[in-house]
Enzyme design. Structure first.
Site, PDB file in Angstrom:
ATOM      1  N   SER A   1       0.843  -1.365   0.152  1.00 47.83           N
ATOM      2  CA  SER A   1      -0.035   0.026   0.026  1.00 47.83           C
ATOM      3  C   SER A   1       0.857   1.216   0.094  1.00 47.83           C
ATOM      4  O   SER A   1       1.705   1.288   0.842  1.00 47.83           O
ATOM      5  CB  SER A   1      -1.059  -0.132   1.125  1.00 47.83           C
ATOM      6  OG  SER A   1      -1.548   1.087   1.086  1.00 47.83           O
ATOM      7  N   LYS A   2       0.443   2.222  -0.799  1.00 51.11           N
ATOM      8  CA  LYS A   2       1.105   3.592  -0.796  1.00 51.11           C
ATOM      9  C   LYS A   2       0.319   4.434  -0.213  1.00 51.11           C
ATOM     10  O   LYS A   2       0.621   5.732  -0.285  1.00 51.11           O
ATOM     11  CB  LYS A   2       1.272   3.834  -2.371  1.00 51.11           C
ATOM     12  CG  LYS A   2       2.309   3.041  -3.295  1.00 51.11           C
ATOM     13  CD  LYS A   2       3.506   3.196  -2.501  1.00 51.11           C
ATOM     14  CE  LYS A   2       4.621   2.055  -3.379  1.00 51.11           C
ATOM     15  NZ  LYS A   2       5.885   1.964  -2.344  1.00 51.11           N
ATOM     16  N   SER A   3      -0.953   4.240   0.444  1.00 47.65           N
ATOM     17  CA  SER A   3      -1.725   4.964   1.191  1.00 47.65           C
ATOM     18  C   SER A   3      -0.933   5.894   2.303  1.00 47.65           C
ATOM     19  O   SER A   3      -1.096   7.227   2.415  1.00 47.65           O
ATOM     20  CB  SER A   3      -2.837   4.456   1.755  1.00 47.65           C
ATOM     21  OG  SER A   3      -3.563   3.890   0.685  1.00 47.65           O
TER      22      SER A   3
ATOM     23  N   THR B   1      -9.103  -1.789   2.871  1.00 49.94           N
ATOM     24  CA  THR B   1      -8.934  -2.159   1.462  1.00 49.94           C
ATOM     25  C   THR B   1      -8.816  -3.959   1.690  1.00 49.94           C
ATOM     26  O   THR B   1      -9.548  -4.502   2.392  1.00 49.94           O
ATOM     27  CB  THR B   1      -7.405  -1.859   1.129  1.00 49.94           C
ATOM     28  OG1 THR B   1      -7.182  -2.189  -0.189  1.00 49.94           O
ATOM     29  CG2 THR B   1      -6.238  -2.251   1.712  1.00 49.94           C
TER      30      THR B   1
ATOM     31  N   LYS C   1     -13.805  -4.743   2.517  1.00 49.23           N
ATOM     32  CA  LYS C   1     -14.583  -3.478   2.109  1.00 49.23           C
ATOM     33  C   LYS C   1     -15.980  -3.804   2.405  1.00 49.23           C
ATOM     34  O   LYS C   1     -16.788  -2.984   2.968  1.00 49.23           O
ATOM     35  CB  LYS C   1     -14.461  -3.081   0.804  1.00 49.23           C
ATOM     36  CG  LYS C   1     -13.311  -2.387   0.478  1.00 49.23           C
ATOM     37  CD  LYS C   1     -13.066  -1.743  -0.713  1.00 49.23           C
ATOM     38  CE  LYS C   1     -11.668  -1.450  -0.955  1.00 49.23           C
ATOM     39  NZ  LYS C   1     -11.269  -0.741  -2.406  1.00 49.23           N
TER      40      LYS C   1
ATOM     41  N   ASN D   1     -14.824   1.839   2.111  1.00 50.43           N
ATOM     42  CA  ASN D   1     -13.399   1.886   1.970  1.00 50.43           C
ATOM     43  C   ASN D   1     -12.937   2.806   3.064  1.00 50.43           C
ATOM     44  O   ASN D   1     -11.786   3.342   2.984  1.00 50.43           O
ATOM     45  CB  ASN D   1     -12.815   2.022   0.663  1.00 50.43           C
ATOM     46  CG  ASN D   1     -12.990   3.674   0.287  1.00 50.43           C
ATOM     47  OD1 ASN D   1     -13.624   4.380   0.644  1.00 50.43           O
ATOM     48  ND2 ASN D   1     -12.024   4.091  -0.729  1.00 50.43           N
TER      49      ASN D   1
ATOM     50  N   GLY E   1     -15.038  -6.234  -4.071  1.00 41.99           N
ATOM     51  CA  GLY E   1     -15.241  -5.161  -3.404  1.00 41.99           C
ATOM     52  C   GLY E   1     -14.774  -3.906  -4.358  1.00 41.99           C
ATOM     53  O   GLY E   1     -15.886  -2.914  -4.116  1.00 41.99           O
ATOM     54  N   ALA E   2     -13.918  -3.942  -4.969  1.00 45.67           N
ATOM     55  CA  ALA E   2     -13.441  -2.603  -5.483  1.00 45.67           C
ATOM     56  C   ALA E   2     -14.526  -2.827  -6.909  1.00 45.67           C
ATOM     57  O   ALA E   2     -15.114  -1.397  -7.233  1.00 45.67           O
ATOM     58  CB  ALA E   2     -12.188  -2.675  -6.366  1.00 45.67           C
TER      59      ALA E   2
ATOM     60  N   ASN F   1     -16.811 -11.539 -14.980  1.00 48.83           N
ATOM     61  CA  ASN F   1     -16.090 -12.178 -13.884  1.00 48.83           C
ATOM     62  C   ASN F   1     -15.716 -13.609 -13.799  1.00 48.83           C
ATOM     63  O   ASN F   1     -16.268 -14.571 -14.556  1.00 48.83           O
ATOM     64  CB  ASN F   1     -16.712 -12.023 -12.436  1.00 48.83           C
ATOM     65  CG  ASN F   1     -15.748 -12.236 -11.132  1.00 48.83           C
ATOM     66  OD1 ASN F   1     -14.749 -11.566 -11.140  1.00 48.83           O
ATOM     67  ND2 ASN F   1     -16.356 -12.677 -10.263  1.00 48.83           N
TER      68      ASN F   1
HETATM   69  N1  LIG Z   1      -6.200   2.199  -7.342  1.00 47.72           N
HETATM   70  C1  LIG Z   1      -7.061   2.305  -6.281  1.00 47.72           C
HETATM   71  O1  LIG Z   1      -7.393   3.079  -5.711  1.00 47.72           O
HETATM   72  C2  LIG Z   1      -7.722   0.743  -6.051  1.00 47.72           C
HETATM   73  C3  LIG Z   1      -8.671   0.841  -5.111  1.00 47.72           C
HETATM   74  C4  LIG Z   1      -9.432  -0.423  -4.610  1.00 47.72           C
HETATM   75  C5  LIG Z   1      -8.806  -1.559  -5.320  1.00 47.72           C
HETATM   76  N2  LIG Z   1      -7.542  -1.556  -5.898  1.00 47.72           N
HETATM   77  C6  LIG Z   1      -7.454  -2.780  -6.596  1.00 47.72           C
HETATM   78  O2  LIG Z   1      -8.384  -3.495  -7.378  1.00 47.72           O
HETATM   79  C7  LIG Z   1      -8.193  -4.918  -7.298  1.00 47.72           C
HETATM   80  C8  LIG Z   1      -9.499  -5.617  -6.757  1.00 47.72           C
HETATM   81  O3  LIG Z   1      -9.408  -5.343  -5.330  1.00 47.72           O
HETATM   82  P1  LIG Z   1     -10.979  -5.816  -4.503  1.00 47.72           P
HETATM   83  O4  LIG Z   1     -10.949  -5.176  -3.293  1.00 47.72           O
HETATM   84  O5  LIG Z   1     -12.046  -5.755  -5.520  1.00 47.72           O
HETATM   85  O6  LIG Z   1     -10.637  -7.256  -4.099  1.00 47.72           O
HETATM   86  P2  LIG Z   1     -11.452  -8.656  -3.975  1.00 47.72           P
HETATM   87  O7  LIG Z   1     -12.527  -8.052  -3.197  1.00 47.72           O
HETATM   88  O8  LIG Z   1     -10.468  -9.732  -3.232  1.00 47.72           O
HETATM   89  O9  LIG Z   1     -11.819  -9.140  -5.301  1.00 47.72           O
HETATM   90  C9  LIG Z   1     -11.082  -9.812  -6.419  1.00 47.72           C
HETATM   91  C10 LIG Z   1     -11.487  -9.703  -7.857  1.00 47.72           C
HETATM   92  O10 LIG Z   1     -10.546 -10.355  -8.872  1.00 47.72           O
HETATM   93  C11 LIG Z   1     -10.941 -11.518  -9.255  1.00 47.72           C
HETATM   94  N3  LIG Z   1      -9.710 -12.302  -9.530  1.00 47.72           N
HETATM   95  C12 LIG Z   1      -8.771 -12.718  -8.517  1.00 47.72           C
HETATM   96  N4  LIG Z   1      -7.782 -13.369  -9.125  1.00 47.72           N
HETATM   97  C13 LIG Z   1      -8.130 -13.426 -10.712  1.00 47.72           C
HETATM   98  C14 LIG Z   1      -7.570 -13.941 -11.697  1.00 47.72           C
HETATM   99  N5  LIG Z   1      -6.504 -14.505 -11.539  1.00 47.72           N
HETATM  100  N6  LIG Z   1      -8.056 -13.787 -12.922  1.00 47.72           N
HETATM  101  C15 LIG Z   1      -9.415 -13.317 -12.980  1.00 47.72           C
HETATM  102  N7  LIG Z   1      -9.965 -12.612 -11.938  1.00 47.72           N
HETATM  103  C16 LIG Z   1      -9.307 -12.627 -10.840  1.00 47.72           C
HETATM  104  C17 LIG Z   1     -11.801 -12.295  -8.353  1.00 47.72           C
HETATM  105  O11 LIG Z   1     -12.752 -13.153  -8.974  1.00 47.72           O
HETATM  106  P3  LIG Z   1     -13.610 -14.185  -8.281  1.00 47.72           P
HETATM  107  O12 LIG Z   1     -15.066 -13.693  -7.928  1.00 47.72           O
HETATM  108  O13 LIG Z   1     -13.830 -15.061  -9.260  1.00 47.72           O
HETATM  109  O14 LIG Z   1     -12.795 -14.766  -7.091  1.00 47.72           O
HETATM  110  C18 LIG Z   1     -12.695 -10.939  -7.785  1.00 47.72           C
HETATM  111  O15 LIG Z   1     -13.587 -10.552  -8.640  1.00 47.72           O
HETATM  112  C19 LIG Z   1      -6.985  -5.021  -6.328  1.00 47.72           C
HETATM  113  O16 LIG Z   1      -5.785  -5.206  -7.191  1.00 47.72           O
HETATM  114  C20 LIG Z   1      -6.945  -3.768  -5.526  1.00 47.72           C
HETATM  115  O17 LIG Z   1      -5.253  -3.448  -5.239  1.00 47.72           O
HETATM  116  C21 LIG Z   1      -7.266  -0.356  -6.265  1.00 47.72           C
END
Ligand SMILES: NC(=O)c1ccc[n+]([C@@H]2O[C@H](COP(=O)([O-])OP(=O)(O)OC[C@H]3O[C@@H](n4cnc5c(N)ncnc54)[C@H](OP(=O)(O)O)[C@@H]3O)[C@@H](O)[C@H]2O)c1
Length: 283
Positions: free
Chosen positions: A14-16, A61, A65, A86, A129-130, A149
């Site tokens: 995290s860079k937060s 994060t 969430k 978040n 969650g994102a 998905n």
């Molecule tokens: N830039 C920002 O400010 C910001 C903010 C929020 C999040 N993010 C990033 O967004 C991403 C998702 O975060 P999240 O909180 O939503 O995580 P999460 O709740 O754990 O959800 C993960 C998602 O990714 C899918 N997934 C995981 N591995 C995969 C793979 N190898 N191939 C295809 N789909 C895959 C999962 O699918 P299934 O449903 O099939 O498990 C699910 O839809 C993370 O990388 C996070 O760092 C960035």
């Protein structure tokens, strides 16, 4: 000093803390912002302990969430309609207020980049969650969304969740290859999966990529994410990772806690490309 934190698992990347330090320096606010790695079944216990020990607010994060949403006493509209939280804050009456700044932060960054207009056709990859947290802002802006998905049922659950606000299409990945869906022109692909974290690329057909499409990965790393590298390799010119979103969503969290909006343009201009090289910021 006022205490804030980001809770997640994993959290090392995290860079937060760096971003909040930049905001604090810019606005002259003194705060201590730390990372807390939470064992998977201890989220609510950790948050309660944090507030008991003087914490005033937190970012939440991956993967907490949805759990964060459940522990809040009150919610902003953005959080209420998203179903995920978040950012939290302890109010003057000692209640937990939940917000969601991911959606508004992403929208701001997409607007800064000129990647989006109202009515954009968006292909959203992921249903975690994102993904859930960004949909409300995108549909409020007027965009049309199709979700795919890895686990089809999760995409279906999200579409069901928003069905009273706007119809969201959800597809099995293999159906994207189907003639009629293949004909849809997507203006923007948003990768909201965590696949890039493990060096993987979501499974989508190449035919979706067109030279004029915009591709955005919520994940960020020192170099282009695997998804963005794949897009560039196949001729996409307009790509971005999620650093801008990270800075913008953090700014809305900072505003919730302190009532002051940092100047994100200055910070994005100065630090977007080299945020990974900053290990400390002198006070
Ligand atoms: N830039 C920002 O400010 C910001 C903010 C929020 C999040 N993010 C990033 O967004 C991403 C998702 O975060 P999240 O909180 O939503 O995580 P999460 O709740 O754990 O959800 C993960 C998602 O990714 C899918 N997934 C995981 N591995 C995969 C793979 N190898 N191939 C295809 N789909 C895959 C999962 O699918 P299934 O449903 O099939 O498990 C699910 O839809 C993370 O990388 C996070 O760092 C960035």
């Amino acid at each position: 000093m006022k205490l804030f934190a980001v809770f997640g698992n994993p959290i090392k990347h995290s860079k937060s803390p760096i971003i909040h330090k930049l905001f604090a320096k810019q606005t002259g606010i003194s705060q201590n912002y730390i990372k807390i790695n939470v064992p998977i079944n201890f989220f609510s216990k950790s948050i309660i302990n944090f507030f008991k020990n003087g914490g005033l607010g937190a970012n939440i994060t991956i993967p907490f969430k949805r759990e964060a949403y459940k522990i809040c006493d009150t919610l902003t509209n953005r959080a209420k309609y998203s179903g995920v939280v978040n950012t939290i804050k302890i109010t003057s009456c000692k209640k937990i207020l939940g917000d969601n700044t991911d959606g508004i932060g992403l929208l701001k960054d997409l607007n800064n980049l000129n990647f989006i207009i109202p009515k954009s056709n968006i292909l959203l990859l992921g249903a975690g969650g994102a993904a859930q947290g960004i949909i409300y802002s995108l549909i409020q802006f007027g965009c049309n969304i199709t979700i795919i998905n890895r686990t089809y049922q999760h995409a279906k659950n999200i579409a069901e969740y928003f069905k009273n606000i706007k119809k969201i299409n959800y597809l099995r990945i293999e159906n994207l290859l189907h003639h009629s869906f293949n004909q849809i022109h997507y203006d923007l692909i948003i990768n909201a999966t965590s696949s890039s974290m493990n060096g993987n690329i979501p499974n989508i057909p190449l035919s979706i990529l067109k030279p004029d499409i915009f591709c955005y990965d919520l994940f960020y790393d020192k170099e282009n994410t695997p998804f963005l590298k794949w897009c560039v390799f196949h001729g996409v010119k307009n790509i971005s990772d999620g650093i801008g979103m990270l800075i913008e969503q953090a700014a809305y969290a900072f505003y919730l806690w302190h009532g002051i909006m940092p100047n994100t343009k200055k910070i994005i201009r100065k630090y977007k490309k080299n945020i990974f090289n900053i290990s400390n910021i002198s006070d």
